[in-house]
Scaffold this motif. Structure first.
Motif, PDB file in Angstrom:
ATOM      1  N   LEU A 160      15.882  38.062  23.648  1.00 17.72           N
ATOM      2  CA  LEU A 160      16.571  36.803  23.334  1.00 17.72           C
ATOM      3  C   LEU A 160      15.995  36.190  22.052  1.00 17.72           C
ATOM      4  O   LEU A 160      16.745  35.725  21.189  1.00 17.72           O
ATOM      5  CB  LEU A 160      16.431  35.820  24.514  1.00 17.72           C
ATOM      6  N   GLY A 161      14.666  36.231  21.917  1.00 23.72           N
ATOM      7  CA  GLY A 161      14.026  35.673  20.712  1.00 23.72           C
ATOM      8  C   GLY A 161      14.545  36.351  19.451  1.00 23.72           C
ATOM      9  O   GLY A 161      14.837  35.696  18.438  1.00 23.72           O
ATOM     10  N   ALA A 162      14.682  37.683  19.516  1.00 24.83           N
ATOM     11  CA  ALA A 162      15.153  38.415  18.338  1.00 24.83           C
ATOM     12  C   ALA A 162      16.607  38.072  18.033  1.00 24.83           C
ATOM     13  O   ALA A 162      16.990  37.892  16.878  1.00 24.83           O
ATOM     14  CB  ALA A 162      15.002  39.917  18.574  1.00 24.83           C
ATOM     15  N   LEU A 163      17.417  37.964  19.088  1.00 21.22           N
ATOM     16  CA  LEU A 163      18.830  37.637  18.865  1.00 21.22           C
ATOM     17  C   LEU A 163      18.965  36.228  18.291  1.00 21.22           C
ATOM     18  O   LEU A 163      19.806  35.981  17.426  1.00 21.22           O
ATOM     19  CB  LEU A 163      19.626  37.777  20.163  1.00 21.22           C
ATOM     20  N   VAL A 164      18.118  35.325  18.752  1.00 22.28           N
ATOM     21  CA  VAL A 164      18.138  33.963  18.204  1.00 22.28           C
ATOM     22  C   VAL A 164      17.664  33.989  16.743  1.00 22.28           C
ATOM     23  O   VAL A 164      18.216  33.291  15.888  1.00 22.28           O
ATOM     24  CB  VAL A 164      17.286  33.003  19.071  1.00 22.28           C
ATOM     25  N   ALA A 165      16.686  34.839  16.460  1.00 17.37           N
ATOM     26  CA  ALA A 165      16.211  34.964  15.065  1.00 17.37           C
ATOM     27  C   ALA A 165      17.354  35.451  14.167  1.00 17.37           C
ATOM     28  O   ALA A 165      17.545  34.954  13.054  1.00 17.37           O
ATOM     29  CB  ALA A 165      15.016  35.912  14.982  1.00 17.37           C
ATOM     30  N   ASN A 166      18.147  36.401  14.668  1.00 19.32           N
ATOM     31  CA  ASN A 166      19.326  36.860  13.920  1.00 19.32           C
ATOM     32  C   ASN A 166      20.325  35.714  13.753  1.00 19.32           C
ATOM     33  O   ASN A 166      20.872  35.505  12.675  1.00 19.32           O
ATOM     34  CB  ASN A 166      20.067  37.980  14.665  1.00 19.32           C
ATOM     35  N   LEU A 167      20.509  35.002  14.851  1.00 17.09           N
ATOM     36  CA  LEU A 167      21.520  33.937  14.893  1.00 17.09           C
ATOM     37  C   LEU A 167      21.228  32.849  13.869  1.00 17.09           C
ATOM     38  O   LEU A 167      22.131  32.367  13.188  1.00 17.09           O
ATOM     39  CB  LEU A 167      21.497  33.362  16.313  1.00 17.09           C
ATOM     40  N   VAL A 168      19.981  32.432  13.777  1.00 15.93           N
ATOM     41  CA  VAL A 168      19.665  31.311  12.874  1.00 15.93           C
ATOM     42  C   VAL A 168      19.125  31.817  11.538  1.00 15.93           C
ATOM     43  O   VAL A 168      18.693  31.037  10.708  1.00 15.93           O
ATOM     44  CB  VAL A 168      18.667  30.310  13.510  1.00 15.93           C
ATOM     45  N   GLU A 169      19.142  33.150  11.366  1.00 16.27           N
ATOM     46  CA  GLU A 169      18.586  33.761  10.155  1.00 16.27           C
ATOM     47  C   GLU A 169      17.176  33.271   9.880  1.00 16.27           C
ATOM     48  O   GLU A 169      16.850  32.750   8.811  1.00 16.27           O
ATOM     49  CB  GLU A 169      19.509  33.518   8.958  1.00 16.27           C
ATOM     50  N   ALA A 170      16.335  33.440  10.896  1.00 14.92           N
ATOM     51  CA  ALA A 170      14.935  33.040  10.770  1.00 14.92           C
ATOM     52  C   ALA A 170      14.206  34.008   9.839  1.00 14.92           C
ATOM     53  O   ALA A 170      14.630  35.146   9.663  1.00 14.92           O
ATOM     54  CB  ALA A 170      14.281  33.046  12.145  1.00 14.92           C
ATOM     55  N   ASP A 171      13.112  33.543   9.266  1.00 11.22           N
ATOM     56  CA  ASP A 171      12.275  34.404   8.422  1.00 11.22           C
ATOM     57  C   ASP A 171      11.181  35.065   9.254  1.00 11.22           C
ATOM     58  O   ASP A 171      10.685  36.126   8.908  1.00 11.22           O
ATOM     59  CB  ASP A 171      11.587  33.576   7.327  1.00 11.22           C
ATOM     60  N   LEU A 172      10.776  34.366  10.322  1.00  9.47           N
ATOM     61  CA  LEU A 172       9.649  34.859  11.112  1.00  9.47           C
ATOM     62  C   LEU A 172       9.901  34.620  12.595  1.00  9.47           C
ATOM     63  O   LEU A 172      10.281  33.519  12.996  1.00  9.47           O
ATOM     64  CB  LEU A 172       8.374  34.102  10.680  1.00  9.47           C
ATOM     65  N   LEU A 173       9.700  35.680  13.378  1.00  5.40           N
ATOM     66  CA  LEU A 173       9.745  35.569  14.837  1.00  5.40           C
ATOM     67  C   LEU A 173       8.313  35.678  15.329  1.00  5.40           C
ATOM     68  O   LEU A 173       7.671  36.712  15.123  1.00  5.40           O
ATOM     69  CB  LEU A 173      10.608  36.711  15.407  1.00  5.40           C
ATOM     70  N   VAL A 174       7.806  34.614  15.935  1.00  6.52           N
ATOM     71  CA  VAL A 174       6.430  34.669  16.465  1.00  6.52           C
ATOM     72  C   VAL A 174       6.530  34.845  17.969  1.00  6.52           C
ATOM     73  O   VAL A 174       7.136  34.012  18.655  1.00  6.52           O
ATOM     74  CB  VAL A 174       5.656  33.365  16.148  1.00  6.52           C
ATOM     75  N   ILE A 175       5.969  35.940  18.476  1.00  7.76           N
ATOM     76  CA  ILE A 175       5.990  36.172  19.921  1.00  7.76           C
ATOM     77  C   ILE A 175       4.593  35.913  20.458  1.00  7.76           C
ATOM     78  O   ILE A 175       3.657  36.677  20.181  1.00  7.76           O
ATOM     79  CB  ILE A 175       6.430  37.623  20.236  1.00  7.76           C
ATOM     80  N   LEU A 176       4.453  34.814  21.179  1.00  4.65           N
ATOM     81  CA  LEU A 176       3.142  34.492  21.753  1.00  4.65           C
ATOM     82  C   LEU A 176       3.047  35.113  23.133  1.00  4.65           C
ATOM     83  O   LEU A 176       3.939  34.959  23.967  1.00  4.65           O
ATOM     84  CB  LEU A 176       2.948  32.974  21.856  1.00  4.65           C
ATOM     85  N   THR A 177       1.941  35.814  23.353  1.00  6.76           N
ATOM     86  CA  THR A 177       1.792  36.533  24.608  1.00  6.76           C
ATOM     87  C   THR A 177       0.344  36.432  25.081  1.00  6.76           C
ATOM     88  O   THR A 177      -0.462  35.715  24.480  1.00  6.76           O
ATOM     89  CB  THR A 177       2.264  38.000  24.407  1.00  6.76           C
ATOM     90  N   ASP A 178       0.017  37.143  26.182  1.00  5.35           N
ATOM     91  CA  ASP A 178      -1.358  37.077  26.672  1.00  5.35           C
ATOM     92  C   ASP A 178      -2.204  38.244  26.153  1.00  5.35           C
ATOM     93  O   ASP A 178      -3.281  38.502  26.642  1.00  5.35           O
ATOM     94  CB  ASP A 178      -1.386  37.009  28.215  1.00  5.35           C
ATOM     95  N   GLN A 179      -1.698  38.963  25.166  1.00  9.58           N
ATOM     96  CA  GLN A 179      -2.463  40.046  24.506  1.00  9.58           C
ATOM     97  C   GLN A 179      -2.736  39.624  23.055  1.00  9.58           C
ATOM     98  O   GLN A 179      -2.048  38.756  22.534  1.00  9.58           O
ATOM     99  CB  GLN A 179      -1.612  41.316  24.438  1.00  9.58           C
ATOM    100  N   GLN A 180      -3.674  40.309  22.420  1.00  9.75           N
ATOM    101  CA  GLN A 180      -3.988  39.966  21.022  1.00  9.75           C
ATOM    102  C   GLN A 180      -2.906  40.440  20.053  1.00  9.75           C
ATOM    103  O   GLN A 180      -2.818  39.980  18.930  1.00  9.75           O
ATOM    104  CB  GLN A 180      -5.313  40.622  20.591  1.00  9.75           C
ATOM    105  N   GLY A 181      -2.134  41.422  20.480  1.00 10.23           N
ATOM    106  CA  GLY A 181      -1.118  41.990  19.599  1.00 10.23           C
ATOM    107  C   GLY A 181      -0.821  43.396  20.063  1.00 10.23           C
ATOM    108  O   GLY A 181      -1.061  43.736  21.234  1.00 10.23           O
ATOM    109  N   LEU A 182      -0.324  44.237  19.152  1.00 10.99           N
ATOM    110  CA  LEU A 182       0.003  45.623  19.502  1.00 10.99           C
ATOM    111  C   LEU A 182      -1.195  46.523  19.196  1.00 10.99           C
ATOM    112  O   LEU A 182      -1.752  46.466  18.095  1.00 10.99           O
ATOM    113  CB  LEU A 182       1.214  46.072  18.679  1.00 10.99           C
ATOM    114  N   TYR A 183      -1.585  47.318  20.158  1.00  7.35           N
ATOM    115  CA  TYR A 183      -2.692  48.274  19.981  1.00  7.35           C
ATOM    116  C   TYR A 183      -2.154  49.690  19.853  1.00  7.35           C
ATOM    117  O   TYR A 183      -1.027  49.965  20.291  1.00  7.35           O
ATOM    118  CB  TYR A 183      -3.628  48.210  21.189  1.00  7.35           C
ATOM    119  N   ASP A 184      -2.968  50.572  19.304  1.00  5.57           N
ATOM    120  CA  ASP A 184      -2.510  51.956  19.181  1.00  5.57           C
ATOM    121  C   ASP A 184      -2.557  52.707  20.518  1.00  5.57           C
ATOM    122  O   ASP A 184      -2.031  53.805  20.638  1.00  5.57           O
ATOM    123  CB  ASP A 184      -3.295  52.701  18.077  1.00  5.57           C
TER     124      ASP A 184
END
Ligand code: GLU
Length: 376
Positions: A160-184
């Motif tokens: 939904l966040g990504a679709l909303v980012a498309n909808l409003v033509e956002a420059d940045l989508l920030v996804i806050l989660t309980d992890q530090q980010g993406l790991y390998d």
């Protein structure tokens, strides 16, 4: 990549910030009001610095369960939907109270898959959201869980966040989660897992790194976040996955701090109409292409002609979104068809000059015109 980071984040004026259920509800034990007040305060300060923000907030279902004292996630759809209706109230109440302290207002926007699939409703949602931003409010978006049937749910708020980012033509989508980010690798299982600081949203390795589902509280895992970054990419929007528990996380991102994982867009943004086609989560049907047609579409961006279609599946009308598969069954493109499935069945494998003879009339020589076709 660090140069890119500053460049991307620094010029981002319109953000979509998604906050996940596990964060908002302290792992399902109830709304974390202090954390919510802290994020709201940061959003207000960013807004005062000219950053426009749309919030996508999960947590309705988890908070509804807490309000009702339910300890287990209900199984029946109507119970989940009831929980979402109850919890959504607490969520927006809490946001509104916090924004009001600073003279701002929250604006509740509840969307369903159908709202985004129907072109007219999509355009309505787009203009309302843009107007809410212009009015200086903070739109708080969630899926309208109370009416969304299981099989047509968006399902997770990363999407939904990504679709909303498309909808409003956002420059940045920030996804806050309980992890530090993406790991390998999955950091819960591997001590030597390394955080990916920055990369391209479409890097094929990232989906493999992301693994399967996440916690029992929210609906998404890292996988849905990487997919969200790929979707956001289509409108030229960068995605930053970061820990919502990090101190002043949003303000530090704005200040250019290196935290979380920044996934940058590597394509020029698609035209708005093509973005809408690409964002369709479901297709009315699918057509299988021969190797020549697949190559013409993939490499030279040509229209799809009936002669290149080997198989037609599903029932669709003219104007509906259809998936195009290559001869291996891989999804290659999506587009708006000029003929119904019954007509497509009859004209497939035939050259376009035969369409009139077969159908008694001709609408267009293409099954899907290249202006209505998005290669994925
Ligand atoms: N819409 C759901 C809720 O608010 C959350 C979906 C998700 O966890 O991503 O409860």
């Amino acid at each position: 990549m660090s140069v890119h980071r500053a460049e991307w984040v620094g010029k981002a004026k319109r953000w979509v910030v998604k906050i996940g259920s596990a964060l908002l509800t302290r792992d399902g034990t109830g709304l974390d009001r202090a954390a919510l007040a802290d994020w709201a305060g940061q959003i207000v300060r960013l807004r005062q610095q000219g950053i426009e923000i749309v919030l996508v907030s999960s947590g309705a279902m988890a908070e509804g369960m807490c309000r009702m004292g339910w300890t287990e996630r209900p199984r029946a759809l109507f119970e989940k939907q009831a929980a979402a209706a109850i919890g959504q109230m607490s969520l927006v109440q809490a946001y509104e109270e916090n924004f009001q302290l600073h003279g701002l207002h929250a604006a509740q926007v509840l969307l369903t898959h159908d709202d985004l699939a129907d072109r007219r409703r999509y355009l309505n949602a787009r203009s309302t959201l843009r107007h809410l931003i212009k009015l200086g409010t903070i739109p708080v978006v969630n899926e309208n869980d109370t009416v969304a049937a299981e099989e047509i749910r968006l399902g997770d708020n990363d999407t939904l966040g990504a679709l909303v980012a498309n909808l409003v033509e956002a420059d940045l989508l920030v996804i806050l989660t309980d992890q530090q980010g993406l790991y390998d690798k999955d950091p819960r299982q591997h001590d030597d897992a390394e955080l990916i600081s920055a990369g391209w949203a479409n890097d094929p390795r990232y989906l493999a790194f992301a693994g399967g589902a996440g916690t029992h509280i929210g609906s998404g895992g890292m996988r849905t976040k990487v997919l969200a970054a790929q979707r956001a990419n289509r409108s030229g929007c960068a995605t930053l996955i970061a820990s919502g528990q990090a101190t002043s996380v949003l303000e530090r991102i704005h200040a250019g701090a290196t935290l979380g994982t920044l996934l940058m867009p590597d394509n020029a943004p698609l035209a708005a109409r093509k973005q809408w086609i690409a964002s369709q989560l479901q297709s009315a049907g699918q057509v299988w292409l021969d190797a020549g047609a697949a190559q013409a579409i993939r490499e030279t961006g040509r229209s799809l002609l009936p002669v290149g279609v080997t198989r037609v599946e599903g029932e669709f009308d003219r104007g509906e979104v259809v998936s195009c598969l290559d001869s291996e069954g891989q999804l290659l493109a999506k587009g708006l068809v000029n003929y119904s499935s019954a007509q497509a069945e009859r004209i497939k494998r035939h050259p376009s000059q035969d369409i009139e003879k077969i159908l008694g009339y001709v609408d267009a020589p293409e099954l899907i015109h290249r202006d209505n076709l998005v290669v994925l």
